[in-house]
Design an enzyme around this catalytic site. Structure first.
Site, PDB file in Angstrom:
ATOM      1  N   LYS A   1       0.803  -1.223   0.000  1.00 20.62           N
ATOM      2  CA  LYS A   1       0.000   0.000   0.000  1.00 20.62           C
ATOM      3  C   LYS A   1       0.839   1.277   0.000  1.00 20.62           C
ATOM      4  CE  LYS A   1      -3.729  -0.129  -0.229  1.00 20.62           C
ATOM      5  NZ  LYS A   1      -4.855  -0.452  -1.150  1.00 20.62           N
TER       6      LYS A   1
HETATM    7  N1  PMP Z   1      -3.092  -7.077   1.526  1.00 16.57           N
HETATM    8  C1  PMP Z   1      -3.046  -6.199   2.535  1.00 16.57           C
HETATM    9  C2  PMP Z   1      -2.329  -6.602   3.787  1.00 16.57           C
HETATM   10  C3  PMP Z   1      -3.664  -4.950   2.426  1.00 16.57           C
HETATM   11  O1  PMP Z   1      -3.621  -4.075   3.453  1.00 16.57           O
HETATM   12  C4  PMP Z   1      -4.356  -4.642   1.222  1.00 16.57           C
HETATM   13  C5  PMP Z   1      -5.041  -3.325   1.051  1.00 16.57           C
HETATM   14  N2  PMP Z   1      -6.068  -3.023   1.922  1.00 16.57           N
HETATM   15  C6  PMP Z   1      -4.404  -5.592   0.209  1.00 16.57           C
HETATM   16  C7  PMP Z   1      -3.743  -6.798   0.383  1.00 16.57           C
HETATM   17  C8  PMP Z   1      -5.224  -5.388  -1.047  1.00 16.57           C
HETATM   18  O2  PMP Z   1      -4.677  -4.522  -1.979  1.00 16.57           O
HETATM   19  P1  PMP Z   1      -5.619  -3.634  -2.907  1.00 16.57           P
HETATM   20  O3  PMP Z   1      -6.177  -2.543  -2.041  1.00 16.57           O
HETATM   21  O4  PMP Z   1      -4.686  -3.107  -3.939  1.00 16.57           O
HETATM   22  O5  PMP Z   1      -6.702  -4.461  -3.468  1.00 16.57           O
END
Ligand code: PMP
Length: 333
Positions: free
Chosen positions: A43
């Site tokens: 992120k």
């Molecule tokens: N894994 C973790 C630990 C996250 O914090 C997030 C984002 N909230 C994601 C995966 C998912 O990524 P995205 O927001 O790009 O879908």
């Protein structure tokens, strides 16, 4: 090479060969080591993409405040970048998220507002709370405030298209047959899928949806419906965000926590990587996609963050037993 400031450390993460699951499937399964970003997660890229976009369109003024609703990692990225660039952050987060992430946000200096974990239709849901706070702070803060809006702000998918997806293509010399990951905002899946499909439309893109999330049903039956929940934080949603709308998806699977967690327990014991719960779902998804494509293919997934920020949950046998989940076989206490 010398970097001028912390934001330059974001991205350009390596791919690592995941030995056990590659042997299991006869495919080459590679994980993009996003835990190596300076804020410790995938992120950081989203946070940087949103801040740069808001600077360019003039909504984020020098000394301004960035407000965001987050499962934690976006807040961590935003706060560290804000510290480096002279902004402030207000982070709204559901109480249900891990103690370790809350402590990190506090340490890094975010103005942290914990709210009850409720459904999206509740006006007190963390996303709605963040929007209202940003609106009111924009009136009262001297340098104004913006709402980062990671779910629908497509600067999120764009940075993944320009960086994460492009990097995967270059790091594999274009020899990638499939990509799969879970969805929180959809930024990673949308950005990477667009970057890869633009270069080779035959690359198979998959979504690994955690138990309880509505997206598996959506992609397989068209119905946006899910029941229950996963202990993996930051993933699993029941809405189609503007970022997710941009994703190009060919395959969907929904590993249970009981199926996914042993992959990260094994990764720690046998491959020396301590990963978070979303990485477990991603690795389980990569195994499913490998079985779908058959041996000999190269599949990339995302290792989103490091497991030490979930020590009190994912790697705590008492917590796991209470949830009826498998515990690491090698863990004695
Ligand atoms: N894994 C973790 C630990 C996250 O914090 C997030 C984002 N909230 C994601 C995966 C998912 O990524 P995205 O927001 O790009 O879908």
């Amino acid at each position: 090479m010398t970097y001028k400031s912390m934001p330059e450390l974001i991205g350009n993460t390596p791919l690592i060969h995941l030995k056990q699951v590659s042997e299991l499937t006869g495919c080459t399964i590679l994980g993009k080591a996003e835990f190596l970003n300076p804020g410790g997660s995938v992120k950081d890229r989203t946070a940087l993409g949103i801040i740069r976009d808001a600077e360019q369109n003039g909504t984020l003024r020098p000394g301004g405040t960035i407000v965001e609703g987050t499962a934690g990692n976006t807040g961590i990225g935003l706060t560290l970048i804000a510290n480096a660039l002279g902004y402030k952050t207000v982070v709204v987060m559901p109480q249900s998220q891990s103690r370790e992430k809350i402590e990190l946000l506090d340490l890094y200096g975010a103005d942290l507002r914990l709210v009850m974990a409720t459904g999206y239709s509740d006006p007190n849901h963390y996303i709605h709370t963040a929007r209202r706070l940003a609106e009111s702070l924009n009136e009262t803060e001297e340098n104004g405030a913006i709402w980062a809006r990671q779910f629908d702000n497509t600067a999120n998918a764009r940075i993944h298209e320009e960086t994460t997806g492009r990097e995967i293509w270059e790091q594999t010399d274009g020899k990638v047959d499939g990509f799969i990951c879970a969805v929180g905002t959809g930024g990673t899946l949308a950005g990477v899928s667009r970057a890869l499909k633009a270069r080779n439309k035959d690359i198979r893109i998959g979504i690994a949806d955690p138990q309880g999330s509505a997206l598996y049903n959506y992609y397989t039956t068209g119905e946006l419906h899910g029941e229950g929940r996963s202990i993996a934080e930051g993933i699993g949603i029941s809405l189609i965000t503007d970022n997710l709308r941009l994703a190009e998806v060919d395959f969907a699977c929904q590993p249970t926590d009981a199926e996914a967690l042993p992959y990260i327990f094994d990764m720690l014991k046998n491959e020396g990587l301590c990963l978070g719960g979303s990485s477990a779902v991603n690795i389980a998804g990569a195994v499913s996609l490998a079985r779908e494509l058959g041996p000999g293919h190269t599949i990339v997934t995302i290792l989103c963050d490091y497991g030490d920020r979930y020590k009190s949950k994912l790697y705590n046998p008492v917590f796991l037993e209470n949830m009826g989940l498998p515990t690491p076989s090698w863990k004695i206490n």
